[in-house]
Write an enzyme that holds these catalytic residues in place. Structure first.
Site, PDB file in Angstrom:
ATOM      1  N   SER A 272       0.825  -1.213   0.000  1.00 23.85           N
ATOM      2  CA  SER A 272       0.000   0.000   0.000  1.00 23.85           C
ATOM      3  C   SER A 272       0.857   1.259   0.000  1.00 23.85           C
ATOM      4  CB  SER A 272      -0.957   0.002   1.202  1.00 23.85           C
ATOM      5  OG  SER A 272      -0.270  -0.235   2.408  1.00 23.85           O
ATOM      6  N   HIS A 348       7.201 -13.389   9.004  1.00 25.57           N
ATOM      7  CA  HIS A 348       7.290 -12.051   8.432  1.00 25.57           C
ATOM      8  C   HIS A 348       8.451 -12.028   7.461  1.00 25.57           C
ATOM      9  CE1 HIS A 348       7.734  -7.659   8.144  1.00 25.57           C
ATOM     10  NE2 HIS A 348       6.510  -7.581   8.607  1.00 25.57           N
ATOM     11  N   ARG A 357       4.510  -4.531  17.262  1.00 24.65           N
ATOM     12  CA  ARG A 357       3.098  -4.141  17.172  1.00 24.65           C
ATOM     13  C   ARG A 357       2.209  -5.217  17.808  1.00 24.65           C
ATOM     14  NH1 ARG A 357       2.713  -3.293  10.857  1.00 24.65           N
ATOM     15  NH2 ARG A 357       3.801  -5.296  11.045  1.00 24.65           N
ATOM     16  N   ASP A 403      -0.834  -8.934  12.673  1.00 17.05           N
ATOM     17  CA  ASP A 403      -2.163  -9.453  12.346  1.00 17.05           C
ATOM     18  C   ASP A 403      -2.618 -10.564  13.289  1.00 17.05           C
ATOM     19  OD1 ASP A 403      -2.496  -7.827   9.958  1.00 17.05           O
ATOM     20  OD2 ASP A 403      -0.924  -9.079   9.093  1.00 17.05           O
TER      21      ASP A 403
END
Length: 467
Positions: A272, A348, A357, A403
């Protein structure tokens, strides 16, 4: 770069006398707006980039492997973005600061513990920690800009409820291009060195209008009734929570502040982030560039990941009960792997330790919802999955990413419509995309145009090198 936190000044490089005087004025005068502060920083940043290019511009920056060309350019150094850098050990750094430093240093709402995303945006744009007063001013500015045009409201109201929320989100954001300050200024042939000004205004309008767009989509699709008005005296996250129907729940408001902060940016090469930068390099205005970024975020390999995690957890809980034994969970994890599937939320591309996070969200859950059975299952999995993945040889990084936790937190507070989760991710990602577009206009970033090769050309290139 000058970093201001309270009365403390630190310099990451020796400033010129002019910058020293500018810093003194910054501290002694009344609080400046974000745009005013940015305009003060621009000359120094332009000189810094010029000096780096002059000294290092002809230096080689590592080899390119054929596997990188076929492998999605994974790890290929090809972009510059000062806002955030992903460290394999410490996770994402926003302007050099870790998630935990941001949680500690950024201003908070009265009585709150989580950072206000307004402060994170200020940090991304300036490299500085803003004061409480500056963040309050930014909240009010965004609230004042928050109204969306009637025709955009009509577009959203006419969408069938079966149209995915992200498709509606992208459509509405793209339509905001109708009133783009940058597009108008470009048509009026303003000088290139002034492009950043109308880009900044578009970026501010974009971020400001997202709560009204996101709230309207949520209420239209899930039948939550009439949209309330934005409160000019409240912070961005409170207003967004209220538009979603959760403003009376302080825990959810705090969660949203944390969520928007930690999802705001993830280097310049993330799908993104890079899409926004790429489309912006064509001098598309921020609404068009961010709309494109949303379309990338909507993909199942990007923004839908937390939804996949929650589905997997709910299926496990349905099969094993709400308090499964470690052995039962282990067996379920192994069955997932043996079926040729991945354990969602683990692994990851860059990180080699637990995503900070994830840790930030886990600490939030321990404070606000320690008895939640789904959260307890997440913790149980956290204790079991890494060893299983290492044993199975399935991951270079067997640790959880962001996530693995976010869907459980949202569902705890009643936001159970998983199709909508990516919209919240999209609201957050606007902060990073917008900040990057502003600085790309400052530096006059060129049109992106990497070179591509055919498979035949690669074969020809290496045909005689191994004989």
């Amino acid at each position: 770069m000058i970093v201001h936190a309270g009365s403390i000044l630190r310099f990451s490089h020796s400033p010129s006398l002019r910058n020293t005087f500018a810093a003194a004025r910054y501290l002694s005068s009344k609080p400046v707006t974000l745009k005013e502060r940015l305009s003060q920083l621009i000359p120094g940043e332009i000189e810094t980039v010029k000096s780096v290019r002059a000294e290092y511009g002809k230096q080689s920056f590592g080899p390119v492997l054929v596997d990188q060309l076929y492998g999605g350019m994974r790890g290929l150094p090809a972009l510059i973005w000062d806002g955030s850098v992903l460290d394999a050990e410490e996770g994402i750094h926003f302007r050099g600061k870790t998630i935990f430093e941001c949680q500690e240093l950024l201003p908070k709402a009265p009585g709150g513990l989580e950072p206000l995303p307004e402060g994170l945006f200020w940090l991304l744009v300036t490299g500085e920690i803003p004061t409480q007063e500056q963040v309050t001013g930014l909240s009010r500015d965004w609230a004042a800009r928050s109204t969306i045009p009637e025709f955009v409201e009509e577009i959203l109201d006419r969408c069938p409820t079966t149209l995915h929320p992200m498709s509606q989100f992208s459509m509405a954001v793209t339509a905001l291009n109708h009133d783009s300050a940058f597009s108008k200024a470009y048509q009026e042939r303003i000088p290139k060195k002034e492009y950043w000004g109308p880009t900044f205004e578009d970026a501010m309008d974009l971020i400001a209008k997202l709560p009204n767009i996101a709230g309207r989509i949520y209420r239209n699709v899930f039948g939550q009734g009439k949209l309330p008005a934005i409160d000019l005296e409240k912070d961005y996250s409170w207003n967004l929570a209220t538009l979603l129907g959760f403003g009376d729940n302080p825990g959810f408001v705090e969660l949203l502040r944390l969520y928007l902060t930690i999802h705001s940016d993830h280097e310049g090469g993330n799908v993104s982030a890079h899409t926004g930068k790429l489309v912006g390099s064509a001098l598309s205005d921020p609404f068009l560039a961010y709309g494109a970024a949303l379309n990338g975020l909507a993909g199942p390999l990007h923004g839908l990941a937390n939804q996949e995690v929650l589905i997997w957890l709910q299926t496990m809980q349905a099969n094993l009960g709400k308090e499964p034994s470690d052995e039962a969970v282990k067996e379920y994890i192994w069955s997932t792997l043996k079926a040729g599937q991945v354990v969602p939320g683990y692994g990851h591309a860059v990180l080699r330790k637990t995503d900070p996070r994830y840790i930030a969200q886990r600490k939030f859950a321990l404070r606000h919802m320690p008895e939640d059975k789904m959260f307890q299952l997440v913790g149980q999995i956290y204790n079991l999955v890494p060893d299983i993945l290492l044993e199975a040889g399935k991951a270079k990084n067997p640790w959880p990413n962001v996530d693995a936790h976010s869907g459980v937190l949202l569902s705890h507070y009643g936001l159970t419509e998983m199709q909508y989760y990516t919209v919240l991710f999209g609201v957050s990602r606007a902060f990073g995309v917008a900040a990057q577009l502003i600085w790309d206009r400052v530096h006059g970033a060129p049109l992106e145009r990497p070179k591509s090769y055919s498979t035949k050309a690669i074969k020809k290139m290496f045909a005689n090198k191994h004989q």
